[in-house]
Design an enzyme around this catalytic site. Structure first.
Site, PDB file in Angstrom:
ATOM      1  N   CYS A 282       0.446   3.364   3.131  1.00 32.05           N
ATOM      2  CA  CYS A 282       1.131   2.712   4.265  1.00 32.05           C
ATOM      3  C   CYS A 282       2.629   2.985   4.208  1.00 32.05           C
ATOM      4  O   CYS A 282       3.259   3.288   5.222  1.00 32.05           O
ATOM      5  CB  CYS A 282       0.883   1.208   4.249  1.00 32.05           C
ATOM      6  SG  CYS A 282      -0.840   0.729   4.396  1.00 32.05           S
TER       7      CYS A 282
ATOM      8  N   CYS B 260       0.834  -1.204   0.000  1.00 34.65           N
ATOM      9  CA  CYS B 260       0.000   0.000   0.000  1.00 34.65           C
ATOM     10  C   CYS B 260       0.872   1.259   0.000  1.00 34.65           C
ATOM     11  O   CYS B 260       1.709   1.450   0.880  1.00 34.65           O
ATOM     12  CB  CYS B 260      -0.897  -0.016   1.231  1.00 34.65           C
ATOM     13  SG  CYS B 260      -1.690   1.549   1.601  1.00 34.65           S
TER      14      CYS B 260
END
Length: 190
Positions: free
Chosen positions: A58, A55
């Site tokens: 992230c 991600c």
């Protein structure tokens, strides 16, 4: 020639993003299904990042979260993370309504926790602009002990002066009445 152009572009833009943005993160506790519940039960206040390594958000948040974990460690406030990509952690998706990543949840087992919930009170932290300072400020605010006030005015005046109300936040007052500051009930309340 292409190699020189790429090198020149990297130098002009700055450092390339690290291949592993979690590298060097030594203060964030790593949780999974095997240690999650016992860890939450043994700590009063924990911020947990549910993330996936692929991600982009992230990866962008990782260094901020690591710095916040290091800073908050000084206050005995814990930042932890769960890699939801790991198959063993897939059940967390449904349990904590994880629909995007990173998803942040805060578990509190403090004075305002629900005694009927075995993991304490769970709070969502849905902030778009996630920075080190925002994590630190929010967790320090949650970790503070309640202020003790001697009320000399009416309770209504005290509430008006000390409780903030807005569309997104409601302040809380917990009222305790004790005979003296030496009682065990006062110490437990404090």
């Amino acid at each position: 020639m292409l190699g020189l152009a790429l090198l020149a572009t990297l130098l002009a833009v700055g450092e390339a993003a690290p291949a592993d943005p979690w590298e060097g993160d030594v203060d964030t506790v790593i949780l999974d299904r095997s240690n999650f519940t016992s860890f939450i039960n043994s700590n009063k206040l924990v911020m947990i990042e549910f993330y996936t390594p692929w991600c982009g958000h992230c990866r962008q948040f990782a260094p901020h979260y690591a710095k916040a974990a290091t800073e908050l460690k000084k206050d005995n406030i814990i930042c932890a993370k769960v890699n939801v990509e790991a198959e063993v952690n897939h059940p967390f998706v449904g349990e904590y309504s994880l629909s995007g990543f990173p998803t942040i949840r805060i578990f509190k087992r403090m004075y305002d926790s629900d005694p009927n919930n075995p993991l304490g009170t769970m709070e969502r932290w849905d902030v778009e602009d996630r920075t080190t300072q925002k994590v630190v400020d929010h967790m320090r605010a949650l970790g503070k002990a309640p202020k003790l006030h001697k009320i000399t005015d009416t309770l209504a005046d005290f509430v008006d002066e000390n409780v903030l109300y807005s569309d997104t936040q409601v302040g809380v007052i917990v009222l305790g009445v004790f005979q003296d500051k030496k009682s065990s009930n006062y110490e437990a309340f404090k």
